[in-house]
Write a protein that holds these residues in place. Sequence first.
Motif, PDB file in Angstrom:
ATOM      1  N   PRO A  69       8.053  -2.091  -0.445  1.00 10.67           N
ATOM      2  CA  PRO A  69       9.298  -1.338  -0.675  1.00 10.67           C
ATOM      3  C   PRO A  69      10.190  -1.213   0.560  1.00 10.67           C
ATOM      4  N   ASP A  70       9.612  -1.364   1.766  1.00 10.97           N
ATOM      5  CA  ASP A  70      10.402  -1.356   3.004  1.00 10.97           C
ATOM      6  C   ASP A  70      11.506  -2.385   2.975  1.00 10.97           C
ATOM      7  N   ASP A  71      11.218  -3.536   2.396  1.00 10.07           N
ATOM      8  CA  ASP A  71      12.210  -4.602   2.309  1.00 10.07           C
ATOM      9  C   ASP A  71      13.002  -4.399   1.030  1.00 10.07           C
ATOM     10  N   PRO A  97       6.098  10.556   2.320  1.00  9.47           N
ATOM     11  CA  PRO A  97       5.831   9.116   2.457  1.00  9.47           C
ATOM     12  C   PRO A  97       7.124   8.369   2.751  1.00  9.47           C
ATOM     13  N   LYS A  98       7.018   7.364   3.620  1.00 15.07           N
ATOM     14  CA  LYS A  98       8.191   6.534   3.948  1.00 15.07           C
ATOM     15  C   LYS A  98       8.860   6.012   2.675  1.00 15.07           C
ATOM     16  N   GLU A  99       8.033   5.660   1.681  1.00 12.07           N
ATOM     17  CA  GLU A  99       8.556   5.064   0.446  1.00 12.07           C
ATOM     18  C   GLU A  99       9.339   6.060  -0.394  1.00 12.07           C
ATOM     19  N   PHE A 126       1.823  -2.769  -4.921  1.00  9.90           N
ATOM     20  CA  PHE A 126       2.658  -2.149  -3.878  1.00  9.90           C
ATOM     21  C   PHE A 126       1.735  -1.581  -2.799  1.00  9.90           C
ATOM     22  N   PRO A 127       1.598  -2.262  -1.671  1.00  9.37           N
ATOM     23  CA  PRO A 127       0.781  -1.687  -0.592  1.00  9.37           C
ATOM     24  C   PRO A 127       1.624  -0.646   0.150  1.00  9.37           C
ATOM     25  N   VAL A 128       1.328   0.613  -0.079  1.00  7.14           N
ATOM     26  CA  VAL A 128       2.180   1.682   0.464  1.00  7.14           C
ATOM     27  C   VAL A 128       1.360   2.730   1.208  1.00  7.14           C
ATOM     28  N   ALA A 129       0.291   2.271   1.860  1.00  2.00           N
ATOM     29  CA  ALA A 129      -0.583   3.229   2.537  1.00  2.00           C
ATOM     30  C   ALA A 129      -0.203   3.465   3.992  1.00  2.00           C
ATOM     31  N   GLY A 130       0.669   2.600   4.545  1.00  2.00           N
ATOM     32  CA  GLY A 130       1.006   2.676   5.982  1.00  2.00           C
ATOM     33  C   GLY A 130       1.588   4.027   6.381  1.00  2.00           C
ATOM     34  N   TYR A 131       1.518   4.313   7.677  1.00  2.00           N
ATOM     35  CA  TYR A 131       1.932   5.639   8.169  1.00  2.00           C
ATOM     36  C   TYR A 131       3.450   5.799   8.295  1.00  2.00           C
ATOM     37  N   GLY A 132       4.183   4.702   8.359  1.00  2.00           N
ATOM     38  CA  GLY A 132       5.637   4.817   8.527  1.00  2.00           C
ATOM     39  C   GLY A 132       6.000   5.541   9.808  1.00  2.00           C
ATOM     40  N   SER A 133       5.291   5.194  10.881  1.00  2.00           N
ATOM     41  CA  SER A 133       5.442   5.986  12.115  1.00  2.00           C
ATOM     42  C   SER A 133       6.824   5.837  12.763  1.00  2.00           C
ATOM     43  N   ARG A 134       7.553   4.771  12.389  1.00  2.94           N
ATOM     44  CA  ARG A 134       8.896   4.622  12.966  1.00  2.94           C
ATOM     45  C   ARG A 134       9.865   5.686  12.448  1.00  2.94           C
ATOM     46  N   PHE A 135       9.459   6.382  11.393  1.00  7.51           N
ATOM     47  CA  PHE A 135      10.345   7.411  10.833  1.00  7.51           C
ATOM     48  C   PHE A 135       9.842   8.827  11.093  1.00  7.51           C
ATOM     49  N   ARG A 157      -6.850   4.253  -3.271  1.00 10.05           N
ATOM     50  CA  ARG A 157      -6.558   4.671  -1.904  1.00 10.05           C
ATOM     51  C   ARG A 157      -7.197   3.751  -0.870  1.00 10.05           C
ATOM     52  N   GLN A 158      -6.408   3.394   0.109  1.00  9.53           N
ATOM     53  CA  GLN A 158      -6.944   2.680   1.268  1.00  9.53           C
ATOM     54  C   GLN A 158      -7.431   3.761   2.237  1.00  9.53           C
ATOM     55  N   LEU A 159      -8.712   3.720   2.568  1.00  8.68           N
ATOM     56  CA  LEU A 159      -9.277   4.824   3.352  1.00  8.68           C
ATOM     57  C   LEU A 159      -8.982   4.701   4.836  1.00  8.68           C
ATOM     58  N   GLU A 160      -8.893   3.457   5.316  1.00  5.68           N
ATOM     59  CA  GLU A 160      -8.546   3.246   6.731  1.00  5.68           C
ATOM     60  C   GLU A 160      -7.405   2.239   6.772  1.00  5.68           C
ATOM     61  N   MET A 161      -6.448   2.457   7.649  1.00  5.12           N
ATOM     62  CA  MET A 161      -5.286   1.561   7.728  1.00  5.12           C
ATOM     63  C   MET A 161      -5.665   0.320   8.533  1.00  5.12           C
ATOM     64  N   LYS A 162      -6.261  -0.639   7.830  1.00  2.00           N
ATOM     65  CA  LYS A 162      -6.731  -1.845   8.536  1.00  2.00           C
ATOM     66  C   LYS A 162      -5.790  -3.022   8.366  1.00  2.00           C
ATOM     67  N   GLY A 163      -4.563  -2.767   7.905  1.00  2.00           N
ATOM     68  CA  GLY A 163      -3.589  -3.851   7.833  1.00  2.00           C
ATOM     69  C   GLY A 163      -3.201  -4.216   6.407  1.00  2.00           C
ATOM     70  N   LEU A 164      -2.111  -5.010   6.310  1.00  2.00           N
ATOM     71  CA  LEU A 164      -1.575  -5.380   4.998  1.00  2.00           C
ATOM     72  C   LEU A 164      -2.579  -6.205   4.195  1.00  2.00           C
ATOM     73  N   GLY A 165      -3.262  -7.131   4.850  1.00  2.00           N
ATOM     74  CA  GLY A 165      -4.267  -7.940   4.142  1.00  2.00           C
ATOM     75  C   GLY A 165      -5.354  -7.055   3.553  1.00  2.00           C
ATOM     76  N   HIS A 166      -5.795  -6.094   4.336  1.00  2.00           N
ATOM     77  CA  HIS A 166      -6.830  -5.162   3.865  1.00  2.00           C
ATOM     78  C   HIS A 166      -6.304  -4.307   2.712  1.00  2.00           C
ATOM     79  N   ALA A 167      -5.029  -3.897   2.797  1.00  2.00           N
ATOM     80  CA  ALA A 167      -4.441  -3.092   1.707  1.00  2.00           C
ATOM     81  C   ALA A 167      -4.410  -3.915   0.415  1.00  2.00           C
ATOM     82  N   ILE A 168      -4.050  -5.186   0.520  1.00  2.00           N
ATOM     83  CA  ILE A 168      -3.997  -6.035  -0.680  1.00  2.00           C
ATOM     84  C   ILE A 168      -5.402  -6.205  -1.261  1.00  2.00           C
TER      85      ILE A 168
HETATM   86  P1  UTP Z   1       4.305  -1.789   8.219  1.00  2.00           P
HETATM   87  O1  UTP Z   1       3.522  -1.943   9.455  1.00  2.00           O
HETATM   88  O2  UTP Z   1       5.681  -2.314   8.198  1.00  2.00           O
HETATM   89  O3  UTP Z   1       4.395  -0.270   7.760  1.00  2.00           O
HETATM   90  O4  UTP Z   1       3.476  -2.400   7.024  1.00  2.00           O
HETATM   91  P2  UTP Z   1       3.881   1.054   8.428  1.00  2.00           P
HETATM   92  O5  UTP Z   1       2.620   0.848   9.189  1.00  2.00           O
HETATM   93  O6  UTP Z   1       3.870   2.057   7.337  1.00  2.00           O
HETATM   94  O7  UTP Z   1       5.137   1.386   9.370  1.00  2.00           O
HETATM   95  P3  UTP Z   1       5.236   1.789  10.919  1.00  2.00           P
HETATM   96  O8  UTP Z   1       5.177   0.486  11.660  1.00  2.00           O
HETATM   97  O9  UTP Z   1       4.117   2.725  11.235  1.00  2.00           O
HETATM   98  O10 UTP Z   1       6.586   2.440  10.996  1.00  2.00           O
HETATM   99  C1  UTP Z   1       4.056  -3.179   5.974  1.00  2.00           C
HETATM  100  C2  UTP Z   1       3.618  -2.658   4.618  1.00  2.00           C
HETATM  101  O11 UTP Z   1       2.199  -2.695   4.523  1.00  2.00           O
HETATM  102  C3  UTP Z   1       1.688  -1.421   4.149  1.00  2.00           C
HETATM  103  C4  UTP Z   1       2.769  -0.431   4.575  1.00  2.00           C
HETATM  104  O12 UTP Z   1       2.678   0.743   3.771  1.00  2.00           O
HETATM  105  C5  UTP Z   1       4.039  -1.219   4.338  1.00  2.00           C
HETATM  106  O13 UTP Z   1       4.421  -1.163   2.961  1.00  2.00           O
HETATM  107  N1  UTP Z   1       0.394  -1.224   4.827  1.00  2.00           N
HETATM  108  C6  UTP Z   1       0.252  -1.575   6.145  1.00  2.00           C
HETATM  109  C7  UTP Z   1      -0.660  -0.681   4.126  1.00  2.00           C
HETATM  110  O14 UTP Z   1      -0.544  -0.344   2.929  1.00  2.00           O
HETATM  111  N2  UTP Z   1      -1.841  -0.504   4.780  1.00  2.00           N
HETATM  112  C8  UTP Z   1      -2.025  -0.849   6.080  1.00  2.00           C
HETATM  113  O15 UTP Z   1      -3.155  -0.669   6.598  1.00  2.00           O
HETATM  114  C9  UTP Z   1      -0.938  -1.389   6.771  1.00  2.00           C
END
Ligand code: UTP
Length: 279
Positions: free
Chosen positions: A129-131, A24-26, A7-16, A101-112
């Motif tokens: 979990p967003d979907d 956490p968004k999740e 479960f890659p759940v490190a993103g900021y969820g900035s839309r919320f 922990r993902q230390l820098e938000m470098k994208g979904l590929g990086h999280a995986i």
């Molecule tokens: P999203 O871009 O949809 O989520 O990433 P986000 O960045 O949390 O949301 P916004 O756009 O700021 O509102 C899709 C998934 O990838 C994870 C997110 O947690 C989400 O589950 N993700 C994304 C990471 O774990 N790390 C990242 O660096 C980027």
Amino acid sequence: MINTCLFPVAGYGSRFLPATKSIPKEMLPILTKPLIQYAVEEAMKAGCTAMAMVTSKYKKAIEDHFDTHTDIEQSIAGSSKEVLLEGIGRVIKSCTFTYTRQLEMKGLGHAILTGEPLVGNAPFAVLLPDDLCSNAGDTVLQQMTALHVRYPSHCIVAVEEIPPEETHKYGVVAVEPLVSESALFVVTEMVEKPEPQDAPSNLAIIGRYILTPEIFAILRETKPGKGGEIQITDALKQLAQQGKVLAYRFKGRRFDCGSVDGFVEATNFFYTQGKQNEI
Ligand code: UTP
């Protein structure tokens, strides 16, 4: 069998924001259950028992959710509220949870890729979990793990048809039919978040994947792509060029709970469904 779900759940969820400043968004609930619990329950139904989470320092509430809470448990013991914790109790007892922990938000590929130490050298599922998906029969991940039994050396991505104006939000695939399969296709091309005129089709990847461990070596070499992030789509594209990626048009309904509109839609859907079940 797929045992591990990542479960890659490190993103900021900035839309919320501002809700996601400290929550956490999740952990946002659809009715009374947080998104992450829906996700873990879907993975459990697909036969996974090892839940591997890529989190960040802002996501401690997720770990706490999958732990005991003795004060609350004791205070509602023997009351009618005890039933409210039965579901999460079952999840905690049946699964193991590991976190990195993902230390820098470098994208979904990086999280995986960050999750590699939790996954090891076996095929694994990835669930965002967003979907939030709902289906009267088998869950989407169950449908996919059944396909994995038949195609164990392929990666499988779940896809759905989207309106052309939404291609810029998704990884979009070009496919060829697979003989004797109606909902399963061979992926020939993948483009991350294309403009409608550049999209190879209207089939978008949603947050369900089955990946083979060879993806990690590719991710290590994958350069930042769209948005300056390391994209899983770019890594999968290399495997697609070898015919090793399948796209599955799943049965069921998906809600994009990473957006406010999708979140409200899911809330209304699950509320109405719950009411109907009461009748
Ligand atoms: P999203 O871009 O949809 O989520 O990433 P986000 O960045 O949390 O949301 P916004 O756009 O700021 O509102 C899709 C998934 O990838 C994870 C997110 O947690 C989400 O589950 N993700 C994304 C990471 O774990 N790390 C990242 O660096 C980027």
